[in-house]
Design a protein around this motif. Structure first.
Motif, PDB file in Angstrom:
ATOM      1  N   LEU A   1      60.297  38.879  48.550  1.00 61.29           N
ATOM      2  CA  LEU A   1      59.404  38.004  47.788  1.00 61.29           C
ATOM      3  C   LEU A   1      58.873  36.952  48.749  1.00 61.29           C
ATOM      4  CD1 LEU A   1      61.836  37.658  44.813  1.00 61.29           C
ATOM      5  CD2 LEU A   1      59.581  38.735  44.688  1.00 61.29           C
ATOM      6  N   GLN A   2      57.574  36.926  48.899  1.00 62.43           N
ATOM      7  CA  GLN A   2      56.964  35.973  49.842  1.00 62.43           C
ATOM      8  C   GLN A   2      56.204  34.914  49.054  1.00 62.43           C
ATOM      9  OE1 GLN A   2      56.739  35.783  53.560  1.00 62.43           O
ATOM     10  NE2 GLN A   2      56.187  33.780  52.700  1.00 62.43           N
ATOM     11  N   ASN A   3      56.600  33.670  49.220  1.00 60.86           N
ATOM     12  CA  ASN A   3      55.910  32.590  48.522  1.00 60.86           C
ATOM     13  C   ASN A   3      54.714  32.101  49.344  1.00 60.86           C
ATOM     14  OD1 ASN A   3      55.436  30.782  46.464  1.00 60.86           O
ATOM     15  ND2 ASN A   3      57.539  30.035  46.399  1.00 60.86           N
ATOM     16  N   ALA A   4      53.815  31.378  48.713  1.00 61.00           N
ATOM     17  CA  ALA A   4      52.594  30.929  49.395  1.00 61.00           C
ATOM     18  C   ALA A   4      52.085  29.664  48.724  1.00 61.00           C
ATOM     19  CB  ALA A   4      51.536  32.021  49.327  1.00 61.00           C
ATOM     20  N   ASN A   5      51.012  29.147  49.270  1.00 60.61           N
ATOM     21  CA  ASN A   5      50.363  27.961  48.684  1.00 60.61           C
ATOM     22  C   ASN A   5      49.702  28.345  47.354  1.00 60.61           C
ATOM     23  OD1 ASN A   5      49.518  25.160  50.212  1.00 60.61           O
ATOM     24  ND2 ASN A   5      48.186  25.645  48.489  1.00 60.61           N
ATOM     25  N   THR A   6      49.724  27.414  46.400  1.00 60.26           N
ATOM     26  CA  THR A   6      49.020  27.659  45.134  1.00 60.26           C
ATOM     27  C   THR A   6      47.535  27.353  45.337  1.00 60.26           C
ATOM     28  OG1 THR A   6      49.293  25.385  44.411  1.00 60.26           O
ATOM     29  CG2 THR A   6      51.038  26.931  43.800  1.00 60.26           C
ATOM     30  N   MET A   7      46.806  27.174  44.260  1.00 60.61           N
ATOM     31  CA  MET A   7      45.391  26.830  44.394  1.00 60.61           C
ATOM     32  C   MET A   7      45.187  25.337  44.607  1.00 60.61           C
ATOM     33  SD  MET A   7      43.623  29.654  42.026  1.00 60.61           S
ATOM     34  CE  MET A   7      42.052  28.970  42.363  1.00 60.61           C
ATOM     35  N   ASN A   8      46.301  24.592  44.664  1.00 62.12           N
ATOM     36  CA  ASN A   8      46.212  23.168  44.986  1.00 62.12           C
ATOM     37  C   ASN A   8      46.651  22.961  46.438  1.00 62.12           C
ATOM     38  OD1 ASN A   8      45.568  22.554  42.274  1.00 62.12           O
ATOM     39  ND2 ASN A   8      47.738  22.773  41.758  1.00 62.12           N
ATOM     40  N   VAL A   9      45.976  22.049  47.116  1.00 62.94           N
ATOM     41  CA  VAL A   9      46.277  21.797  48.530  1.00 62.94           C
ATOM     42  C   VAL A   9      47.726  21.321  48.669  1.00 62.94           C
ATOM     43  CG1 VAL A   9      45.568  20.434  50.551  1.00 62.94           C
ATOM     44  CG2 VAL A   9      43.868  21.181  48.877  1.00 62.94           C
ATOM     45  N   ASN A  10      48.387  21.787  49.716  1.00 63.40           N
ATOM     46  CA  ASN A  10      49.765  21.376  50.036  1.00 63.40           C
ATOM     47  C   ASN A  10      50.722  21.553  48.866  1.00 63.40           C
ATOM     48  OD1 ASN A  10      49.217  20.675  52.618  1.00 63.40           O
ATOM     49  ND2 ASN A  10      48.740  18.528  52.121  1.00 63.40           N
ATOM     50  N   ASN A  11      50.627  22.660  48.211  1.00 68.26           N
ATOM     51  CA  ASN A  11      51.516  22.881  47.075  1.00 68.26           C
ATOM     52  C   ASN A  11      51.973  24.334  47.039  1.00 68.26           C
ATOM     53  OD1 ASN A  11      51.357  23.615  43.725  1.00 68.26           O
ATOM     54  ND2 ASN A  11      52.763  22.046  44.448  1.00 68.26           N
ATOM     55  N   SER A  12      53.289  24.499  46.961  1.00 70.50           N
ATOM     56  CA  SER A  12      53.891  25.816  46.760  1.00 70.50           C
ATOM     57  C   SER A  12      55.036  25.562  45.786  1.00 70.50           C
ATOM     58  CB  SER A  12      54.398  26.365  48.102  1.00 70.50           C
ATOM     59  OG  SER A  12      54.982  27.624  47.955  1.00 70.50           O
ATOM     60  N   GLU A  13      55.267  26.469  44.841  1.00 72.92           N
ATOM     61  CA  GLU A  13      56.248  26.199  43.785  1.00 72.92           C
ATOM     62  C   GLU A  13      57.457  27.124  43.911  1.00 72.92           C
ATOM     63  OE1 GLU A  13      54.166  26.360  40.065  1.00 72.92           O
ATOM     64  OE2 GLU A  13      52.916  24.644  40.608  1.00 72.92           O
ATOM     65  N   THR A  14      58.521  26.770  43.189  1.00 74.24           N
ATOM     66  CA  THR A  14      59.731  27.602  43.196  1.00 74.24           C
ATOM     67  C   THR A  14      59.614  28.651  42.093  1.00 74.24           C
ATOM     68  OG1 THR A  14      60.945  25.640  43.843  1.00 74.24           O
ATOM     69  CG2 THR A  14      62.256  27.496  43.035  1.00 74.24           C
ATOM     70  N   HIS A  15      59.946  29.895  42.419  1.00 68.33           N
ATOM     71  CA  HIS A  15      59.871  30.956  41.406  1.00 68.33           C
ATOM     72  C   HIS A  15      61.198  31.706  41.317  1.00 68.33           C
ATOM     73  CE1 HIS A  15      55.548  30.389  41.191  1.00 68.33           C
ATOM     74  NE2 HIS A  15      55.528  30.429  42.510  1.00 68.33           N
ATOM     75  N   PRO A  16      61.868  31.653  40.168  1.00 69.72           N
ATOM     76  CA  PRO A  16      63.077  32.463  39.997  1.00 69.72           C
ATOM     77  C   PRO A  16      62.687  33.862  39.517  1.00 69.72           C
ATOM     78  CG  PRO A  16      62.833  30.910  38.163  1.00 69.72           C
ATOM     79  CD  PRO A  16      61.603  30.781  39.018  1.00 69.72           C
ATOM     80  N   TRP A  17      63.025  34.876  40.291  1.00 67.63           N
ATOM     81  CA  TRP A  17      62.663  36.251  39.927  1.00 67.63           C
ATOM     82  C   TRP A  17      63.862  36.959  39.296  1.00 67.63           C
ATOM     83  CZ3 TRP A  17      58.244  39.375  40.447  1.00 67.63           C
ATOM     84  CH2 TRP A  17      57.114  38.712  40.925  1.00 67.63           C
ATOM     85  N   HIS A  18      63.589  37.636  38.188  1.00 68.92           N
ATOM     86  CA  HIS A  18      64.661  38.338  37.454  1.00 68.92           C
ATOM     87  C   HIS A  18      64.353  39.825  37.393  1.00 68.92           C
ATOM     88  CE1 HIS A  18      67.576  39.466  34.478  1.00 68.92           C
ATOM     89  NE2 HIS A  18      66.672  39.743  33.568  1.00 68.92           N
ATOM     90  N   LEU A  19      65.349  40.624  37.769  1.00 64.32           N
ATOM     91  CA  LEU A  19      65.202  42.087  37.710  1.00 64.32           C
ATOM     92  C   LEU A  19      65.982  42.612  36.507  1.00 64.32           C
ATOM     93  CD1 LEU A  19      64.302  44.822  38.932  1.00 64.32           C
ATOM     94  CD2 LEU A  19      66.313  44.723  40.423  1.00 64.32           C
ATOM     95  N   HIS A  20      65.317  43.386  35.691  1.00 63.12           N
ATOM     96  CA  HIS A  20      65.977  44.005  34.534  1.00 63.12           C
ATOM     97  C   HIS A  20      66.711  45.273  34.974  1.00 63.12           C
ATOM     98  CE1 HIS A  20      63.703  41.893  31.117  1.00 63.12           C
ATOM     99  NE2 HIS A  20      63.341  41.290  32.236  1.00 63.12           N
ATOM    100  N   GLY A  21      67.791  45.581  34.289  1.00 60.29           N
ATOM    101  CA  GLY A  21      68.452  46.881  34.470  1.00 60.29           C
ATOM    102  C   GLY A  21      69.285  47.040  35.733  1.00 60.29           C
ATOM    103  N   HIS A  22      69.339  46.035  36.588  1.00 62.57           N
ATOM    104  CA  HIS A  22      70.060  46.177  37.868  1.00 62.57           C
ATOM    105  C   HIS A  22      70.645  44.845  38.294  1.00 62.57           C
ATOM    106  CE1 HIS A  22      66.740  49.038  37.876  1.00 62.57           C
ATOM    107  NE2 HIS A  22      67.467  49.810  38.668  1.00 62.57           N
TER     108      HIS A  22
END
Ligand SMILES: O=C1O[C@H]([C@@H](O)CO)C(O)=C1O
Length: 583
Positions: free
Chosen positions: A470-491
């Motif tokens: 999972l590669q994070n990146a800048n959002t559409m706002n300058v100098n902003n990247s957010e935290t994302h918790p990713w959840h996998l079903h079934g595993h």
């Protein structure tokens, strides 16, 4: 109208009533059969004031949060769920339960089942195959944030004691809370101009928060006291009573809509022993960072001055602190439950919201517990790199993965694939397994923010070993990247590594932890960072993998994996009834 409950027998024929497993006990193979635990749930909206502000809240049999399901490993859980909403559909996901052999009861509307309509009864039936701490919640639109949430505790059989000791077992479910309805927020997200949901009004511990009613600017047509009442019993603080000298296992789960949290108990250390159903090598923290979709067990020893009570606090990290912390009270028996701790309410240690380093340090500190290590295979068969970005599609704000924004079809994939409904979604579209990493600047606002919408899915080979970065990146706002918790079903997946900046596919895999990585079902990717995980595709079905932030998944931040559909047994007709499916 015939109700789906009448198809209960269909459900049963595909899944044997008793669950039979072979296990080795006292060096001999004997047959072990779990118990059947039946629950009847009525799900409806009720006007409640869990943070002192009155709004419609989803209850299960009148309770919010819903009842904790307590079971033993290998038990079969049967939940007969009645949708008593007046106008809303529902579907319930059993978060962390892998649904081995029962992919149709994973509870994801559009992926594994048709939604349950108002007035209908739907029966979920599945085995809890591993001890640990899990959760359940609605998986219909953004409905989870209206309160359909609860915990699942699975204990090991008596013959297999856990590798730690405690006197009492308690659950604390953490959430954030909005005063606007799900449909008002969803409408804003799906509008031009985009209307963001904003920060939550409150945080809650075990369904109790305290909104400052004097700040209440909403619904001016109703009197303030009617809408927000600080003395309403619904919002009295949650109290956790402990006996001095005893050790408590606290099962802490987060089902926030948006917020990453820090959890702390004034003056006490917390020893982390379990994460997402797996034992971890014990380590001690002052505060526990927890992302939406994660569960942890910590040991708490009531070893402080017993003549007073203490603050339990949870506060937001990773987004600006606009929402006040939630507080509960750790009550040392026999002090009065309502006795206020002598220290100021917010005096508890709280980490800086914008410092990612301690969060990454906690993630790196977690290792599988010695004696319980299940090492990953050394190599994978496939590597999928998923770039997380905020985008525009036809002028609408969306989130995307490799520039594809997810939308699920009206016919659930599981049914479409099993019943060969070839025009139920875009079968021909193969979503990209990487992005143009050489030319993409993850630290800048995307130069071309346009993405495409698709309901295409990733098709894997049964029993293959899959790496996902999972590669994070800048959002559409300058100098902003957010935290994302990713959840996998079934595993569950192995967490192989985390890094800051752009993932280097030649160098970074050399630093993967292949020795004692933890296994989890939810993991965070930090701002401008990457997270690598590995799983074995050995549970045939169709499985969602998505950001656990409600509004982000709603805006397309997710994908779906399919494999081994030919190995899935006949589907129960109870999951049908929408799109091209026929009951
Ligand atoms: O999806 C999101 O939208 C807002 C913001 O980026 C809008 O400008 C935000 O903080 C999100 O997480």
């Amino acid at each position: 109208m015939m109700m789906r409950s009448s198809r209960f027998s269909d459900t049963i024929h595909v899944f044997t009533l008793t669950v039979i497993c072979f296990t080795t006990l006292f060096s001999s193979s004997i047959l072990v059969q779990g118990k059947i635990r039946r629950f009847k749930w009525e799900v409806k909206y009720e006007l409640k004031s869990p943070d002192c502000f009155e709004k419609p809240v989803i209850t299960i049999n009148g309770q919010f949060p819903g009842p904790t399901i307590k079971a033993q490993q290998r038990d079969t859980i049967i939940v007969e769920l009645k949708n008593s909403f007046m106008t809303e559909n529902v579907a319930v996901h059993w978060h962390g339960i892998r649904q081995i052999g029962t992919p149709w009861f994973d509870g994801v509307e559009g992926v594994t089942q048709c939604p349950i309509l108002p007035g209908e009864i739907f029966t979920y039936k599945f085995v809890v195959d591993r001890p640990g701490t899990y959760m359940y919640h609605s998986h219909y639109g953004m409905q989870r944030e209206s309160g359909l949430i609860g915990m699942i505790r699975v204990s090991p059989p008596r013959t297999k004691p856990e590798p730690f000791k405690y006197n009492y077992d308690r659950s604390l479910l953490l959430t954030d809370w909005y005063h606007k309805s799900m449909s008002e927020k969803a409408t804003g997200l799906a509008s031009i101009p985009f209307k963001w949901v904003g920060e939550p009004q409150s945080l809650m511990i075990q369904g109790r928060g305290r909104f400052n009613c004097t700040n209440n600017l909403m619904t001016p047509q109703r009197s303030e006291a009617e809408v927000c009442n600080a003395s309403n019993a619904d919002c009295s603080r949650f109290v956790l009573t402990v006996i001095p000298g005893k050790t408590y296992r606290l099962r802490i789960g987060s089902l926030t809509s948006l917020s990453a949290l820090s959890f702390q108990i004034e003056g006490h250390n917390l020893t982390v022993i379990e994460a997402d159903g797996h034992y971890v090598e014990p380590f001690t923290v002052k505060n526990l960072f927890i992302y939406s979709g994660e569960t942890y067990s910590v040991l708490l020893k009531a070893d402080q001055n017993p003549n007073r009570n203490y603050w339990i606090t949870t506060s937001i990290v990773s987004r600006p602190e606009k929402t006040p912390p939630a507080t509960s009270v750790l009550n040392y028996y026999p002090n009065h439950r309502r006795r206020r701790p002598p220290t100021p309410e917010a005096s508890n240690f709280q980490p800086a919201w914008n410092d990612t380093h301690p969060r990454l340090a906690q993630s790196l500190a977690i290792k599988a517990r010695r004696g319980f290590i299940h090492a990953p295979p050394e190599n994978s068969d496939k590597v999928i790199v998923l770039l997380n970005t905020q985008n525009k599609v036809n002028g609408y704000m969306r989130w995307s993965v490799n520039n594809v924004s997810y939308q699920h079809p009206t016919t659930p994939y599981l049914i479409a694939l099993k019943h060969n409904l070839t025009d139920a979604f875009d079968w021909r579209f193969t979503p990209p397994e990487s992005y143009d990493s050489g030319n993409y600047n993850i630290f800048a606002v995307p130069s071309n923010a346009n993405a495409t919408m698709s309901d295409g899915i990733y098709r894997l080979k049964f029993n293959s070993i899959v790496d996902v970065v999972l590669q994070n990146a800048n959002t559409m706002n300058v100098n902003n990247s957010e935290t994302h918790p990713w959840h996998l079903h079934g595993h569950d997946f192995w967490v192989l590594g985390y890094g800051e900046g752009k993932f280097n596919e030649l160098e970074d895999p050399k630093r993967y932890n292949l020795v004692d990585p933890i296994m989890k079902n939810t993991v965070a990717v930090q701002p401008y960072g990457w997270t690598a995980l590995r799983f074995r595709a050995d549970n045939p079905g169709v499985w969602a993998f998505h950001c656990h932030i409600e509004s982000h998944f709603f805006l397309g931040m997710g994908i779906v994996f399919e494999y081994g559909i030919d190995r899935v047994s006949d589907l129960p007709s109870s999951i049908m009834g929408c799109g091209q499916t026929k009951r």
